[in-house]
Design a protein around this motif. Structure first.
Motif, PDB file in Angstrom:
ATOM      1  N   ASP A   3      48.409  44.477  23.533  1.00  0.00           N
ATOM      2  CA  ASP A   3      49.207  43.482  24.240  1.00  0.00           C
ATOM      3  C   ASP A   3      48.630  43.192  25.620  1.00  0.00           C
ATOM      4  N   ILE A   4      48.152  44.235  26.293  1.00  0.00           N
ATOM      5  CA  ILE A   4      47.507  44.042  27.596  1.00  0.00           C
ATOM      6  C   ILE A   4      46.286  43.138  27.450  1.00  0.00           C
ATOM      7  N   ALA A   5      45.446  43.429  26.457  1.00  0.00           N
ATOM      8  CA  ALA A   5      44.238  42.631  26.231  1.00  0.00           C
ATOM      9  C   ALA A   5      44.595  41.190  25.877  1.00  0.00           C
ATOM     10  N   LYS A   6      45.603  41.002  25.047  1.00  0.00           N
ATOM     11  CA  LYS A   6      46.038  39.649  24.668  1.00  0.00           C
ATOM     12  C   LYS A   6      46.477  38.857  25.893  1.00  0.00           C
ATOM     13  N   THR A   7      47.238  39.511  26.763  1.00  0.00           N
ATOM     14  CA  THR A   7      47.710  38.839  27.971  1.00  0.00           C
ATOM     15  C   THR A   7      46.553  38.467  28.882  1.00  0.00           C
ATOM     16  N   ARG A   8      45.580  39.368  29.035  1.00  0.00           N
ATOM     17  CA  ARG A   8      44.416  39.056  29.863  1.00  0.00           C
ATOM     18  C   ARG A   8      43.635  37.867  29.299  1.00  0.00           C
ATOM     19  N   LEU A   9      43.471  37.838  27.983  1.00  0.00           N
ATOM     20  CA  LEU A   9      42.755  36.718  27.364  1.00  0.00           C
ATOM     21  C   LEU A   9      43.520  35.411  27.531  1.00  0.00           C
ATOM     22  N   GLN A  10      44.846  35.451  27.453  1.00  0.00           N
ATOM     23  CA  GLN A  10      45.647  34.242  27.643  1.00  0.00           C
ATOM     24  C   GLN A  10      45.538  33.728  29.072  1.00  0.00           C
ATOM     25  N   ILE A  11      45.584  34.638  30.034  1.00  0.00           N
ATOM     26  CA  ILE A  11      45.464  34.235  31.438  1.00  0.00           C
ATOM     27  C   ILE A  11      44.093  33.634  31.687  1.00  0.00           C
ATOM     28  N   GLN A  12      43.068  34.271  31.150  1.00  0.00           N
ATOM     29  CA  GLN A  12      41.702  33.768  31.314  1.00  0.00           C
ATOM     30  C   GLN A  12      41.550  32.390  30.682  1.00  0.00           C
ATOM     31  N   GLY A  13      42.150  32.173  29.528  1.00  0.00           N
ATOM     32  CA  GLY A  13      42.051  30.881  28.852  1.00  0.00           C
ATOM     33  C   GLY A  13      42.739  29.779  29.617  1.00  0.00           C
ATOM     34  N   LYS A  14      43.859  30.080  30.259  1.00  0.00           N
ATOM     35  CA  LYS A  14      44.579  29.071  31.026  1.00  0.00           C
ATOM     36  C   LYS A  14      43.858  28.714  32.314  1.00  0.00           C
ATOM     37  N   SER A  15      43.230  29.707  32.929  1.00  0.00           N
ATOM     38  CA  SER A  15      42.558  29.434  34.210  1.00  0.00           C
ATOM     39  C   SER A  15      41.161  28.862  34.001  1.00  0.00           C
ATOM     40  N   GLY A  16      40.592  29.068  32.814  1.00  0.00           N
ATOM     41  CA  GLY A  16      39.264  28.533  32.531  1.00  0.00           C
ATOM     42  C   GLY A  16      38.135  29.320  33.153  1.00  0.00           C
ATOM     43  N   ARG A  17      38.433  30.480  33.715  1.00  0.00           N
ATOM     44  CA  ARG A  17      37.394  31.313  34.307  1.00  0.00           C
ATOM     45  C   ARG A  17      37.759  32.773  34.112  1.00  0.00           C
ATOM     46  N   GLY A  18      36.908  33.655  34.545  1.00  0.00           N
ATOM     47  CA  GLY A  18      37.147  35.091  34.414  1.00  0.00           C
ATOM     48  C   GLY A  18      38.264  35.553  35.321  1.00  0.00           C
ATOM     49  N   LEU A  19      38.592  36.798  35.248  1.00  0.00           N
ATOM     50  CA  LEU A  19      39.673  37.358  36.038  1.00  0.00           C
ATOM     51  C   LEU A  19      39.129  38.021  37.305  1.00  0.00           C
ATOM     52  N   ARG A  20      38.207  37.380  37.973  1.00  0.00           N
ATOM     53  CA  ARG A  20      37.564  37.982  39.144  1.00  0.00           C
ATOM     54  C   ARG A  20      38.579  38.320  40.227  1.00  0.00           C
ATOM     55  N   GLY A  21      39.517  37.424  40.442  1.00  0.00           N
ATOM     56  CA  GLY A  21      40.516  37.644  41.481  1.00  0.00           C
ATOM     57  C   GLY A  21      41.479  38.765  41.155  1.00  0.00           C
ATOM     58  N   MET A  22      41.588  39.110  39.869  1.00  0.00           N
ATOM     59  CA  MET A  22      42.528  40.149  39.465  1.00  0.00           C
ATOM     60  C   MET A  22      41.845  41.495  39.311  1.00  0.00           C
ATOM     61  N   GLY A  23      40.568  41.582  39.566  1.00  0.00           N
ATOM     62  CA  GLY A  23      39.863  42.848  39.445  1.00  0.00           C
ATOM     63  C   GLY A  23      39.539  43.214  38.016  1.00  0.00           C
ATOM     64  N   GLY A  24      39.636  42.268  37.093  1.00  0.00           N
ATOM     65  CA  GLY A  24      39.445  42.593  35.697  1.00  0.00           C
ATOM     66  C   GLY A  24      38.254  41.930  35.042  1.00  0.00           C
ATOM     67  N   ALA A  25      37.430  41.245  35.793  1.00  0.00           N
ATOM     68  CA  ALA A  25      36.292  40.565  35.176  1.00  0.00           C
ATOM     69  C   ALA A  25      35.246  41.574  34.733  1.00  0.00           C
ATOM     70  N   THR A  26      34.496  41.217  33.729  1.00  0.00           N
ATOM     71  CA  THR A  26      33.426  42.093  33.280  1.00  0.00           C
ATOM     72  C   THR A  26      32.328  42.113  34.335  1.00  0.00           C
ATOM     73  N   THR A  27      31.445  43.075  34.233  1.00  0.00           N
ATOM     74  CA  THR A  27      30.403  43.215  35.255  1.00  0.00           C
ATOM     75  C   THR A  27      29.451  42.030  35.264  1.00  0.00           C
ATOM     76  N   SER A  28      29.327  41.319  34.138  1.00  0.00           N
ATOM     77  CA  SER A  28      28.426  40.163  34.105  1.00  0.00           C
ATOM     78  C   SER A  28      29.045  38.938  34.758  1.00  0.00           C
ATOM     79  N   GLY A  29      30.363  38.976  35.028  1.00  0.00           N
ATOM     80  CA  GLY A  29      31.019  37.854  35.668  1.00  0.00           C
ATOM     81  C   GLY A  29      31.378  36.735  34.708  1.00  0.00           C
ATOM     82  N   ARG A  30      31.134  36.911  33.409  1.00  0.00           N
ATOM     83  CA  ARG A  30      31.422  35.851  32.439  1.00  0.00           C
ATOM     84  C   ARG A  30      32.867  35.859  31.974  1.00  0.00           C
ATOM     85  N   GLY A  31      33.625  36.859  32.310  1.00  0.00           N
ATOM     86  CA  GLY A  31      34.976  36.965  31.784  1.00  0.00           C
ATOM     87  C   GLY A  31      34.959  37.714  30.465  1.00  0.00           C
ATOM     88  N   TYR A  32      36.098  37.758  29.819  1.00  0.00           N
ATOM     89  CA  TYR A  32      36.215  38.478  28.557  1.00  0.00           C
ATOM     90  C   TYR A  32      35.842  37.561  27.406  1.00  0.00           C
TER      91      TYR A  32
END
Length: 122
Positions: A60-89
């Motif tokens: 459920d946590i992963a699903k929520t992160r993917l939904q937030i990322q999809g709505k914003s159109g970018r990675g979760l850099r501001g939330m501290g959750g982006a992958t190290t490559s910066g591409r998002g999940y």
């Protein structure tokens, strides 16, 4: 004689409520069955709910992160959750492993106690 591999169907287990409020599970062991008191059923249902919620909470946590990322159109850099490559999940497994690697495995269960309280109080 019966044909080989002949199977005689038995009646399915039935739940019968008796006058004391207990439930009898018949035909499970060929005997009279066992009586399960209301308190025991409540305790078993509570534990089943806790185990199910705790086991599925990281998904459920992963699903929520993917939904937030999809709505914003970018990675979760501001939330501290982006992958190290910066591409998002990129998907469910990428999200779960990224959270575990970058934020720690316990982060996958952050908030599970509130979810367990919510489910057991229903």
């Amino acid at each position: 004689p019966p044909p080989p591999f002949h199977h005689t169907p038995q009646t399915s287990p039935q739940k019968i409520i008796d006058d004391r409020g207990g439930a009898h599970l018949n035909n499970l062991d060929g005997g009279d069955g066992a009586t399960i008191a209301f308190g025991q059923r409540l305790l078993l249902a509570t534990w089943a709910s806790i185990l199910a919620e705790t086991g599925t909470f990281p998904i459920d946590i992963a699903k929520t992160r993917l939904q937030i990322q999809g709505k914003s159109g970018r990675g979760l850099r501001g939330m501290g959750g982006a992958t190290t490559s910066g591409r998002g999940y990129l998907g469910m497994w990428s999200t779960l492993s990224g959270i575990g690697r970058n934020e720690g495995l316990l982060k996958l269960w952050q908030g599970v106690s509130a979810a367990n309280i919510r489910h057991t109080s229903e």
